[in-house]
Design an enzyme around this catalytic site. Sequence first.
Site, short mmCIF file in Angstrom:
data_model
loop_
_atom_site.label_atom_id
_atom_site.label_comp_id
_atom_site.label_asym_id
_atom_site.label_seq_id
_atom_site.Cartn_x
_atom_site.Cartn_y
_atom_site.Cartn_z
N ARG A 110 0.85 -1.18 0.00
CA ARG A 110 0.00 0.00 0.00
C ARG A 110 0.89 1.24 0.00
NH1 ARG A 110 -3.55 0.23 4.70
NH2 ARG A 110 -4.40 1.97 3.53
N SER A 112 0.42 4.24 1.11
CA SER A 112 0.48 4.98 2.39
C SER A 112 1.45 4.34 3.37
CB SER A 112 -0.92 5.05 3.02
OG SER A 112 -1.77 5.82 2.21
N LEU A 113 1.58 3.01 3.33
CA LEU A 113 2.54 2.33 4.20
C LEU A 113 3.96 2.45 3.64
CD1 LEU A 113 0.47 -0.87 5.07
CD2 LEU A 113 0.70 1.24 6.41
N ARG A 115 5.15 4.90 2.08
CA ARG A 115 5.63 6.26 2.35
C ARG A 115 6.18 6.42 3.76
NH1 ARG A 115 1.93 10.08 -1.41
NH2 ARG A 115 1.57 8.51 -3.01
N LEU A 137 4.50 -12.67 3.54
CA LEU A 137 4.96 -11.31 3.26
C LEU A 137 6.40 -11.17 3.75
CD1 LEU A 137 1.79 -9.50 4.64
CD2 LEU A 137 2.26 -10.09 2.25
N GLU A 138 7.21 -10.50 2.98
CA GLU A 138 8.61 -10.25 3.34
C GLU A 138 8.70 -8.80 3.79
OE1 GLU A 138 9.50 -11.01 -0.59
OE2 GLU A 138 9.71 -13.17 -0.36
N TYR A 171 1.41 -24.12 -10.63
CA TYR A 171 2.19 -24.32 -9.41
C TYR A 171 1.92 -25.68 -8.79
CZ TYR A 171 4.80 -23.19 -5.23
OH TYR A 171 5.74 -23.20 -4.24
N GLN A 182 0.30 -23.66 1.79
CA GLN A 182 0.98 -23.02 2.91
C GLN A 182 -0.04 -22.41 3.87
OE1 GLN A 182 4.74 -20.60 2.28
NE2 GLN A 182 3.14 -19.15 1.77
#
Length: 193
Positions: A110, A112-113, A115, A137-138, A171, A182
């Site tokens: 996102r 906003s994040l 930034r 998420l990394e 996949y 996962q």
Amino acid sequence: MRLCDEDIKKWILKKKLIITPTPNMKKIHGATIDIRLSNKFRIFKKSHDAIIDLNKSSENIKSVLKKNISDEICIADNKSFILKPKNFALALTIEKISMPNNLVGWLDGRSSLARLGLMIHMTSHRIDPGWNGKIVLELFNAGNFILALTPGMFIAALSFEILSGFSSKPYNYKNRSKYFNQESIISSLIYKE
């Protein structure tokens, strides 16, 4: 061709694209759908002598990665995960995604994040045709402020592109797809390549 908001809704309602739990349709915007952060994280231990030599044999890499270089933690839903500047952690989405064999997904942070310095993926932002599972998420804090991340917050957005046909090797085609189905944060399985 990338799916627009109305097409994303149609694919979800027709169960061609399965997102569990079923998302709030108000969180589908333009060409994306917002996804949320779970309460599961994997943090890496500080080590000044651990070297993962990616040119070595798979057994060498496996032995280093098996030395418990990280811990998975689960925080209370009303607490925050603290990500300090220049720190890296893995996290999991609440949503589980099941991709058909003729669709590829793209994970984006996102604005906003971003930034504030928050990166939500280093390089792996493609969700392959035939993928099934929660997305890891990394997280990296490239900013100068300590960031408090709360479970349930909207952390990223997904967009989808229709392929020119059905993938002949999606996949889930491989017998041992490393991260298929996962449900937890799996560390790197590069030694399985």
